[in-house]
Design a protein around this motif. Sequence first.
Motif, PDB file in Angstrom:
ATOM      1  N   ARG A 156       9.920   3.919   1.648  1.00 48.06           N
ATOM      2  CA  ARG A 156       8.501   3.574   1.632  1.00 48.06           C
ATOM      3  C   ARG A 156       7.932   3.650   0.220  1.00 48.06           C
ATOM      4  NH1 ARG A 156       6.731   2.788   6.599  1.00 48.06           N
ATOM      5  NH2 ARG A 156       7.993   3.587   8.326  1.00 48.06           N
ATOM      6  N   SER A 157       6.806   2.940   0.031  1.00 51.69           N
ATOM      7  CA  SER A 157       6.197   2.840  -1.298  1.00 51.69           C
ATOM      8  C   SER A 157       5.468   4.136  -1.651  1.00 51.69           C
ATOM      9  CB  SER A 157       5.221   1.670  -1.345  1.00 51.69           C
ATOM     10  OG  SER A 157       4.550   1.627  -2.585  1.00 51.69           O
ATOM     11  N   PRO A 158       5.672   4.659  -2.873  1.00 52.81           N
ATOM     12  CA  PRO A 158       4.964   5.876  -3.270  1.00 52.81           C
ATOM     13  C   PRO A 158       3.504   5.625  -3.642  1.00 52.81           C
ATOM     14  CG  PRO A 158       6.352   5.125  -5.052  1.00 52.81           C
ATOM     15  CD  PRO A 158       6.631   4.222  -3.894  1.00 52.81           C
ATOM     16  N   LEU A 194       2.886  11.508  -6.745  1.00 52.46           N
ATOM     17  CA  LEU A 194       4.219  10.910  -6.798  1.00 52.46           C
ATOM     18  C   LEU A 194       5.297  11.966  -6.586  1.00 52.46           C
ATOM     19  CD1 LEU A 194       5.736   8.265  -7.275  1.00 52.46           C
ATOM     20  CD2 LEU A 194       5.841   8.862  -9.699  1.00 52.46           C
ATOM     21  N   ALA A 195       5.110  13.153  -7.167  1.00 50.04           N
ATOM     22  CA  ALA A 195       6.087  14.226  -6.985  1.00 50.04           C
ATOM     23  C   ALA A 195       6.160  14.662  -5.525  1.00 50.04           C
ATOM     24  CB  ALA A 195       5.733  15.405  -7.883  1.00 50.04           C
ATOM     25  N   ILE A 206       7.189  -1.079  -8.913  1.00 50.46           N
ATOM     26  CA  ILE A 206       5.851  -1.263  -8.370  1.00 50.46           C
ATOM     27  C   ILE A 206       4.836  -0.844  -9.422  1.00 50.46           C
ATOM     28  CG2 ILE A 206       4.240  -0.565  -6.559  1.00 50.46           C
ATOM     29  CD1 ILE A 206       6.600  -0.057  -4.758  1.00 50.46           C
ATOM     30  N   GLY A 207       3.756  -1.595  -9.543  1.00 53.60           N
ATOM     31  CA  GLY A 207       2.698  -1.259 -10.494  1.00 53.60           C
ATOM     32  C   GLY A 207       1.391  -1.916 -10.098  1.00 53.60           C
ATOM     33  N   ASP A 208       0.319  -1.388 -10.636  1.00 49.93           N
ATOM     34  CA  ASP A 208      -1.024  -1.920 -10.372  1.00 49.93           C
ATOM     35  C   ASP A 208      -1.436  -2.757 -11.571  1.00 49.93           C
ATOM     36  OD1 ASP A 208      -3.547  -2.494  -9.581  1.00 49.93           O
ATOM     37  OD2 ASP A 208      -4.276  -0.434  -9.519  1.00 49.93           O
ATOM     38  N   ALA A 258       0.848  -1.187   0.000  1.00 53.17           N
ATOM     39  CA  ALA A 258       0.000   0.000   0.000  1.00 53.17           C
ATOM     40  C   ALA A 258       0.884   1.237   0.000  1.00 53.17           C
ATOM     41  CB  ALA A 258      -0.921  -0.010   1.222  1.00 53.17           C
ATOM     42  N   ALA A 259       0.295   2.360  -0.346  1.00 52.55           N
ATOM     43  CA  ALA A 259       1.049   3.605  -0.361  1.00 52.55           C
ATOM     44  C   ALA A 259       1.551   3.900   1.053  1.00 52.55           C
ATOM     45  CB  ALA A 259       0.170   4.745  -0.869  1.00 52.55           C
TER      46      ALA A 259
END
Length: 402
Positions: free
Chosen positions: A204-206, A178-179, A231-233, A82-83
């Motif tokens: 940590r995951s963006p 993301l920025a 990482i991708g959806d 998760a983000a």
Amino acid sequence: MQSGKINSKWLAAGAAIALLALLAWAMAPRPELVEVAAVQVGPFESSIEEDGKTRVLDRYVVSAPLAGRWLRPSLREGDAVAAGDLLGQILPAAAPLLDERSSAELRARVDAADAAQRAALSRLAVAKVGLEQARRTLLRSEQLSRQGFVGEAKLEGDQLAMRAATEEQAAAAAEAQLAQFGLVQARAALGLFSGGGGRAFDLRSPVAGLVLRLHQASEAVLALGTPLLEIGDTAKLEVVAELLSADALLARPGSKALIERWGGPQALTGKVSRVEPGAFTKVSALGVEEQRVRVIVELTSPLAGRERLGDGYRVALKIITRSLPEALQVPVSAVFPLPGGGPEQRAVFAVEGGRARLTEVELEARNGRVAWLRKGPAVGSVVINYPPPAVKDGARVQKRSP
């Protein structure tokens, strides 16, 4: 006695006539046995078929925000994150306060992340304005369409523009998020570097998604900017196919597409979202140089039923180039070049009164099964399928028994 001789002569003459008739019947040309098909009106589709592969729409490569030792991560490829979830930890390099070059690089990364955030916010604002304009244009078109002042093509174009503006705003919002995350990470890295302690940096995951690639699965000493993982959806997939340049001209944005042989029971649906403007040279399996163009297809099928379809999977792509609900058509095997005609002239053999009649037709398009005729025999007429070489104009023909 005389009467017996006369009867014998008549019998001989009759036998001779019967023999001649039998010989004439035996030597007479037989009708050519042929396979026939009816001329009919029905739906027609022509398509381009090519192998393709799936690709995650939004892929994020997470890199090392500072130099140091990458501790062995607990994540593996395919794990869901998760983000904000912890991806791993980096121990800063020894004596960071003495490394002015690293400090300058980290400050530059903070400045770059800050500029990237401002640019992303500006693009998001532009996308919101574009979406509002597209919404108003579509509203006017719908009102005028109900009054009969706007054609269906204009309304459909405005609907596609509205959908494109919506997707553009969503992409801009994700880019702004993301920025913002990149700026936070860069500032945290600089603060840790300036502190000079041996504290580990938490990476940590963006975004939320699956771990697609794990570039550093073991502990290692990393330089600044080293790629760590992707990482991708996988719920947001697209299909990439490399078409011949001549076929790519027919695959226009918005064209319907079918994704087959992907592993599921039914074909998935999609539409062409983009045709790249530049071609590249690719050598085929036969050693022939070909000019290929990448065509991107957006999946429109719901996620239910294709949850296990992932990144980089091979599929069969069929792009519909022409479609008509009602078209005059015959089997494609019934059409042949017109004898003595030009390179574009075509003909069929129509069956009339037991004889083959050479009939010129105007071919609009064809696929692997049927040919679409602009002009040809009337609906319900019978044509010869796979006409044999012995069939000529006016020849007697007979339908072959099934």
